[in-house]
Design a protein around this motif. Structure first.
Motif, PDB file in Angstrom:
ATOM      1  N   GLN B  28       0.679  -1.158  -0.189  1.00 53.27           N
ATOM      2  CA  GLN B  28      -0.081  -0.174  -0.086  1.00 53.27           C
ATOM      3  C   GLN B  28       0.952   1.082  -0.084  1.00 53.27           C
ATOM      4  N   GLU B  36      -3.045   1.100  -9.998  1.00 54.07           N
ATOM      5  CA  GLU B  36      -4.107   0.479  -9.791  1.00 54.07           C
ATOM      6  C   GLU B  36      -5.202   0.807  -9.440  1.00 54.07           C
ATOM      7  N   ARG B  37      -5.344   1.705  -8.476  1.00 56.05           N
ATOM      8  CA  ARG B  37      -6.548   2.317  -8.009  1.00 56.05           C
ATOM      9  C   ARG B  37      -6.830   3.472  -9.296  1.00 56.05           C
ATOM     10  N   GLU B  40      -8.726   1.410 -11.823  1.00 59.40           N
ATOM     11  CA  GLU B  40     -10.060   0.842 -11.567  1.00 59.40           C
ATOM     12  C   GLU B  40     -10.976   1.884 -11.519  1.00 59.40           C
ATOM     13  N   GLU B  41     -10.726   3.246 -10.863  1.00 64.26           N
ATOM     14  CA  GLU B  41     -11.666   4.276 -10.838  1.00 64.26           C
ATOM     15  C   GLU B  41     -12.040   4.613 -12.417  1.00 64.26           C
TER      16      GLU B  41
END
Lengths: 142, 100
Positions: B28, B36-37, B40-41
Motif C-alpha cells: 500500500q 491500480e486504483r 480501477e476508477e
C-alpha cells in the motif's frame, strides 16, 4: 476525482430546471382546460426548490459543508382565483352562465420558460468550463 | 560446474501458475498501488458511462444531461490515464538514454 462535486452540483441544477420546464409545459398545455377529474378548471402549478448538501457526511470542512445541490421539494398549486368569462352555452357553465378558466397566464409561463432555459444553459456552461479546465490541466508540463 | 547446483532448482507442479499474476502484490502506498486504483476508477467511470448511454437509448430512466455528464467524467479520467502513461514512457526513455 475532484470534478465529481462540480458535476453533481451542476447536474442537480440541470435536473431541477428540467422538472420546472415539465411543470411549465403542463401549465401551457392545460391553459384552456375547464374540466379536471377532481372538479373545476385546471389550477396552475409551480415548483419549489430546496437545497440539499452536496457532500453528505458529518465530518466536513467548512467549505464542504457550504456546498449545496438543488432539488425540487414539491409541486404546489397556485392559489390565485380563477378568471371567469360569460359563456352561457358552454357545457361547464354554472347557473349564472359563467365559465371558470384556468389561472394560467400565457405570458407569465413564457417568461418562466425563458428563465428556466437560461438557467439550464448556465449550468451547462459550468460543466463545459470545468471540463475544459481539467483537460487544460492535463497539459501541464507538455 | 557442480551438477548438485542444478538439483536445487526444483519444478513444483502443484504451485498454481496459470490463473495468478506474478506474485508481486504492491504494498500500500507504492506507485503500483496508486496506479491500480486510478485504473480501477477509470474503468468504473467507463462502465458507468456505457450503462448510462444504454439506459438512455432503451427508454426512460436516464436524462440526457446525466448521460452526458457520465460521458464527460469518463473522458477526463481516460485522458488523465493517457497522460500518466505518456509521462511514464518518457521517464523510461530518459533513463534508457543514460550512458553507462
Amino acid at each position: 476525482m475532484d470534478l465529481g462535486v462540480i458535476f453533481s452540483i451542476a447536474g442537480s441544477g440541470l435536473e431541477a430546471q428540467r422538472v420546472r420546464m415539465d411543470v411549465i409545459a403542463s401549465n401551457l398545455a392545460n391553459a384552456q382546460t375547464t374540466r379536471t377529474p377532481e372538479g373545476g378548471p385546471y389550477r396552475r402549478r409551480d415548483v419549489l426548490f430546496v437545497t440539499t448538501p452536496a457532500l453528505p457526511g458529518t465530518f466536513q470542512s467548512a467549505l464542504e459543508a457550504a456546498l449545496r445541490q438543488v432539488q425540487v421539494s414539491r409541486v404546489v398549486e397556485d392559489p390565485r382565483p380563477f378568471p371567469e368569462i360569460y359563456q352561457p352555452g358552454h357545457p361547464d357553465a354554472d347557473e349564472r352562465g359563467y365559465v371558470q378558466l384556468p389561472n394560467v397566464n400565457i405570458l407569465e409561463e413564457m417568461v418562466n420558460l425563458m428563465a428556466a432555459s437560461r438557467a439550464y444553459e448556465a449550468n451547462i456552461t459550468i460543466l463545459n468550463t470545468t471540463k475544459a479546465m481539467a483537460l487544460r490541466a492535463l497539459e501541464i508540463g507538455r | 560446474m557442480d551438477i548438485r547446483l542444478i538439483q536445487g532448482m526444483q519444478w513444483n507442479p502443484s504451485s498454481p501458475t496459470s490463473a495468478q499474476p506474478p506474485s508481486k502484490a504492491p504494498d500500500q502506498g507504492s506507485f503500483g498501488a496508486l496506479l491500480e486504483r486510478v485504473l480501477e476508477e477509470t474503468n468504473r467511470l467507463q462502465l458507468e458511462a456505457d450503462a448510462a448511454v444504454e439506459r438512455l437509448m432503451t427508454g426512460r430512466g436516464e436524462n440526457l444531461h446525466q448521460a452526458m455528464i457520465a460521458l464527460a467524467k469518463a473522458e477526463v479520467s481516460l485522458q488523465f490515464v493517457i497522460q500518466v502513461r505518456n509521462k511514464m514512457v518518457e521517464a523510461y526513455q530518459e533513463l534508457m538514454r543514460m550512458q553507462i
